[in-house]
Write an enzyme that holds these catalytic residues in place. Structure first.
Site, mmCIF file in Angstrom:
data_model
loop_
_atom_site.group_PDB
_atom_site.id
_atom_site.type_symbol
_atom_site.label_atom_id
_atom_site.label_comp_id
_atom_site.label_asym_id
_atom_site.label_seq_id
_atom_site.Cartn_x
_atom_site.Cartn_y
_atom_site.Cartn_z
ATOM 1 N N THR A 146 0.935 -1.177 0.040
ATOM 2 C CA THR A 146 0.060 -0.039 -0.176
ATOM 3 C C THR A 146 0.737 1.325 -0.088
ATOM 4 O OG1 THR A 146 -1.525 -1.185 1.361
ATOM 5 C CG2 THR A 146 -2.092 1.221 0.943
ATOM 6 N N ALA A 193 -0.389 -1.067 7.165
ATOM 7 C CA ALA A 193 -0.685 -1.768 8.527
ATOM 8 C C ALA A 193 -1.505 -3.043 8.060
ATOM 9 C CB ALA A 193 -1.438 -0.999 9.657
ATOM 10 N N GLY A 235 3.602 -5.730 10.851
ATOM 11 C CA GLY A 235 4.641 -6.722 10.607
ATOM 12 C C GLY A 235 4.635 -7.947 9.647
ATOM 13 N N GLY A 236 3.334 -7.737 8.918
ATOM 14 C CA GLY A 236 2.986 -8.638 7.745
ATOM 15 C C GLY A 236 4.158 -8.651 7.010
ATOM 16 N N GLY A 237 4.719 -7.837 6.945
ATOM 17 C CA GLY A 237 5.795 -7.658 5.680
ATOM 18 C C GLY A 237 7.188 -7.971 6.424
ATOM 19 N N GLU A 267 10.152 -0.474 11.368
ATOM 20 C CA GLU A 267 9.058 0.507 11.204
ATOM 21 C C GLU A 267 8.416 1.047 12.531
ATOM 22 O OE1 GLU A 267 6.257 -2.575 9.764
ATOM 23 O OE2 GLU A 267 6.224 -1.812 7.826
ATOM 24 N N LYS A 271 -8.397 -3.762 6.161
ATOM 25 C CA LYS A 271 -7.480 -3.693 7.295
ATOM 26 C C LYS A 271 -8.315 -3.213 8.731
ATOM 27 C CE LYS A 271 -4.134 -4.877 4.588
ATOM 28 N NZ LYS A 271 -2.812 -3.908 4.456
HETATM 29 O O1 DER Z 1 4.682 -5.492 7.636
HETATM 30 C C1 DER Z 1 4.150 -4.153 7.695
HETATM 31 O O2 DER Z 1 3.832 -3.601 8.754
HETATM 32 C C2 DER Z 1 3.441 -3.457 6.402
HETATM 33 O O3 DER Z 1 3.222 -2.081 6.585
HETATM 34 C C3 DER Z 1 2.154 -4.281 6.013
HETATM 35 O O4 DER Z 1 1.572 -4.575 7.143
HETATM 36 C C4 DER Z 1 1.286 -3.757 5.096
HETATM 37 O O5 DER Z 1 1.407 -4.476 4.138
HETATM 38 P P1 DER Z 1 0.393 -4.140 3.049
HETATM 39 O O6 DER Z 1 0.166 -2.600 2.889
HETATM 40 O O7 DER Z 1 1.010 -4.902 1.767
HETATM 41 O O8 DER Z 1 -1.211 -4.753 3.045
#
Ligand code: DER
Length: 224
Positions: free
Chosen positions: A31, A85, A97-99, A105, A123
């Site tokens: 995003t 997020a 933290g998904g990434g 961060e 989200k």
């Molecule tokens: O890892 C993270 O915190 C990223 O910001 C993630 O959570 C958001 O990833 P996306 O925008 O690809 O959904």
């Protein structure tokens, strides 16, 4: 599809907060990718900014866009930070933290008074916890650390990269911890960070000031 359109719309909308002579924190993910692209356009048009990336992935993207980079050796405060997020609750508490970038961060979000989140409508949640909470831990004794996190009421699974353990930019492991519903994000974040071996967790509480998301097909800017 829908989600990509929403990501592009909210990502680009947040870029309006990046102004000449600012020092900017650049987030990680699909995003904020659009925010960074917009910032790259500003730089191409002559805007004078400096940026600190939240991951090696974002650093590469910024370098490709000729966005000038600095480090905390040169700066201490960031004028604005824009990031994505995985979940946003009604108090703007975040799961991130998904990434896999949550440690840098959170350090970068901590360095600004204007932390802006860009999140598509999927989200936005009532309560955090459906998305497994990423927790960065030292590889040494990770199994014992995981057991202590599970005692707080979760299943902690070491994130894999194929068949190997995922290694963060900082050389640590990430545990994805399913708490289901997180009633007290602040309390849980404090409990997690007190466990020896936990480096950082993906709960960002009382940090986000503005959230760009989509409601009824329109980009909305929500203020805390
Ligand atoms: O890892 C993270 O915190 C990223 O910001 C993630 O959570 C958001 O990833 P996306 O925008 O690809 O959904």
């Amino acid at each position: 599809g829908e989600e990509m359109i929403e990501k592009k719309a909210v990502g680009e909308a947040a870029a309006q907060y990046v102004k000449d002579d600012m020092v900017v924190g650049l987030g990680t993910g699909s995003t904020v990718y659009y925010t960074i692209q917009k910032v790259g356009e500003y730089v191409k048009e002559g805007m004078n900014i400096r940026a600190i990336p939240t991951s090696e992935e974002t650093k590469k993207l910024a370098l490709d866009l000729n966005i000038p980079l600095v480090t905390f050796a040169e700066v201490n405060h960031l004028d604005v930070v824009i990031d994505g997020a995985d979940e946003v609750d009604c108090h703007f508490a975040l799961t991130k933290g998904g990434g896999g970038a949550l440690l840098r961060e959170k350090l970068i979000a901590d360095a600004t008074d204007l932390f802006i989140v860009v999140a598509d409508s999927s989200k936005m949640v009532e309560k955090l916890g459906k998305f497994p909470l990423p927790v960065e831990v030292t590889p040494f004794s990770w199994e014992r650390t995981a057991r202590q996190i599970e005692e707080l009421g979760s299943i902690a699974t070491r994130r894999l990269n194929g068949t190997d353990p995922y290694i963060s930019d900082n050389g640590n492991y990430i545990l994805d911890c399913s708490f289901e519903i997180i009633e007290d994000p602040e309390g849980l974040s404090q409990k997690l960070n007190r466990i020896p071996g936990v480096v950082e967790n993906g709960l960002f509480v009382n940090m986000a000031k503005i959230v760009f998301t989509v409601e009824d097909g329109k980009v909305v800017k929500k203020m805390k």
